[in-house]
Design a protein around this motif. Structure first.
Motif, short mmCIF file in Angstrom:
data_model
loop_
_atom_site.label_atom_id
_atom_site.label_comp_id
_atom_site.label_asym_id
_atom_site.label_seq_id
_atom_site.Cartn_x
_atom_site.Cartn_y
_atom_site.Cartn_z
N GLU A 128 0.63 -1.18 -0.01
CA GLU A 128 -0.05 0.10 0.04
C GLU A 128 0.98 1.42 0.06
N ASN A 129 2.32 1.17 0.45
CA ASN A 129 3.10 2.14 0.38
C ASN A 129 3.59 2.56 -0.96
N LYS A 130 3.74 3.63 -1.35
CA LYS A 130 4.21 3.82 -2.82
C LYS A 130 5.16 5.10 -2.88
N ILE A 131 6.16 4.82 -3.53
CA ILE A 131 7.09 6.27 -3.54
C ILE A 131 7.76 6.15 -4.71
N LYS A 132 8.09 7.22 -5.34
CA LYS A 132 8.67 7.44 -6.67
C LYS A 132 9.99 7.87 -6.55
N LEU A 133 10.96 6.99 -7.06
CA LEU A 133 12.35 6.93 -6.85
C LEU A 133 13.18 7.71 -7.84
N GLU A 411 -5.68 -8.97 -5.36
CA GLU A 411 -5.98 -7.82 -4.90
C GLU A 411 -5.16 -6.76 -5.94
N GLU A 412 -5.68 -5.39 -5.89
CA GLU A 412 -5.21 -4.50 -6.90
C GLU A 412 -3.80 -3.76 -6.27
N LEU A 413 -3.09 -3.56 -7.16
CA LEU A 413 -1.70 -2.40 -6.70
C LEU A 413 -2.19 -0.93 -6.94
N ALA A 414 -1.81 -0.03 -6.12
CA ALA A 414 -2.19 1.21 -6.22
C ALA A 414 -1.41 2.05 -7.34
N TYR A 415 -1.68 1.44 -8.69
CA TYR A 415 -1.28 2.04 -9.69
C TYR A 415 -1.77 1.72 -11.02
#
Length: 436
Positions: A128-133, A411-415
């Motif tokens: 659930e935690n998403k970070i752009k690198l 389950e869906e991925l938040a993207y």
């Protein structure tokens, strides 16, 4: 014999004194004890199925196959549906021992905003935690488009190469945590091509392996180098223009050492692939693995290269393990699952996933098919596998999703990607970053 002597005089040394015993009584006691021991021995040889199942399903696969020599019924356990359900559940639940908490990266092509590849890091129990690198601009002339070789990081370091890539490709090692990167220099083999030959031939290098040698604390890269002739030109004998160039003996296998910052020629030939397809390479415990088709017999096989000893093993893949080779499935990947090299494929005709694991290098019979998942008709295109057996894919509605092996749910991925050009990367951190 001292206790027998005491019994003769009416004494029993077992913590207390007893009444005198007659010799005949003593003989009766010995006979009774022999009967009891014989009975106990007979009972101990019988193990109920439930107890045997509860013990055997927790064993490693290699140990389980060895126990098949004890009883015929135990040798057939891998065909028992009830037992295999128990074994699979235990297999997945123990996967956290190897990659507990390892985040995944999603590499996507951002055509509308940046015009190049971007990386996102996903973590958490359900990602659930998403970070752009922030990616380093290592390939400016290629608009910073790159590929990440293999399944992902090896001891915290990624191996990047440009999209113009495998033909004399540029290679860079990058640690996202420390933001340190090491460009890999060309090898002497590449520079040995005479100028006259460059008009006709192109040096083509295919990456096959990248990993960390814990014995020497060194990162290493394996590639296959060969010449490609311009199809539009007339044939010219290679000896006439190559001279003493080692490329006259192509293909050549090379291994790069970061510690020495140099390439070394390997004095043997291995099965390889013609073009580098993402996902068919893996690294685990000092071994680099890649899938290929044997050039002589056309039998699919797995090649495993030992980075410490510079030796390789070839393991044929039987047709009964993964029928993807028979139906020419569109998608097949390697993965690392619970300390095993796993073969994951998607059969478009049956819309099912197959997961098989390798128990021993070089042994064809050690392949074991553990999972057949499906039918999953919602899958448009698979993009990778997580460390706990999570299967990531793009659905037909263009949303990213993943299948949970433990709960058997999707389950869906938040993207939501705009293109199918995306891939799952495994990233394991390291406290030993590459040196500048």
């Amino acid at each position: 014999m001292s206790h027998i002597h005491d019994l003769k005089w009416g004494k029993l040394r077992k913590g207390k004194w007893t009444l005198p015993l007659h010799r005949n009584s003593f003989r009766l006691i010995l006979m009774e004890n022999k009967k009891k021991s014989a009975t106990n021995e007979k009972v101990s040889k019988y193990i109920p199925h439930d107890i045997a199942f509860s013990i055997l399903h927790k064993l490693p696969l290699k140990s389980l196959k060895r126990f098949g020599c004890v009883r015929k019924s135990w040798s057939l356990l891998l065909q028992d549906t009830r037992f295999m359900n128990m074994f699979r559940n235990n297999f997945i639940s123990n996967s956290h021992r190897y990659h507990d908490g390892a985040p995944i990266m999603l590499r996507v092509y951002d055509a509308f905003q940046s015009g190049h590849d971007v990386l996102y890091s996903f973590s958490g129990h359900r990602f659930e935690n998403k970070i752009k690198l922030d990616c380093p601009n290592l390939f400016e002339e290629e608009l910073n488009n790159f590929k990440i070789f293999g399944l992902g990081s090896s001891d915290g370091t990624l191996c990047l190469h440009g999209l113009l890539g495998l033909d004399s490709c540029k290679i860079t090692l990058w640690n996202p945590i420390t933001d340190l990167f090491n460009p890999i220099p060309p090898s002497p083999v590449e520079s040995s091509l005479p100028d006259a030959a460059k008009v006709i031939f192109t040096v083509v290098s295919s990456l096959h392996g990248f990993g960390y040698d814990r014995g020497t604390c060194d990162y290493k890269v394996i590639r296959r180098v060969h010449l490609q002739c311009d199809a539009n030109l007339e044939y010219v004998p290679s000896n006439d223009i190559l001279g003493d160039s080692p490329l006259d003996q192509y293909p050549i296998w090379e291994i790069y050492s970061l510690r020495s910052n140099s390439w070394k020629k390997l004095d043997f030939d291995m099965p390889g692939y013609v073009s580098c397809i993402e996902g068919i390479q893996a690294y685990m415990d000092g071994f680099c693995h890649w899938l290929c088709v044997h050039r002589c017999r056309m039998i699919p096989c797995l090649v495993s290269f030992d980075l410490s000893n510079d030796v390789f093993f070839k393991t044929p893949i039987p047709s009964y393990v993964d029928d993807c080779f028979d139906v020419k499935a569109k998608w097949i990947n390697l993965a690392v699952l619970n300390g095993f090299i796993a073969l994951l494929s998607y059969n478009e005709k049956t819309t099912t996933f197959h997961i098989s694991i390798l128990n021993e290098h070089g042994v064809k019979e050690s392949w074991t098919k553990l999972f057949v998942i499906g039918s999953m008709s919602c899958v448009k295109y698979p993009i990778g596998m997580g460390t706990k057996g999570e299967i990531f894919f793009i659905r037909k509605d263009k949303k990213l999703a993943w299948f949970n092996l433990s709960t058997q749910t999707i389950e869906e991925l938040a993207y939501k990607p705009m293109w199918y050009s995306c891939r799952i990367i495994i990233y394991n951190k390291s406290i030993f970053p590459i040196e500048e």
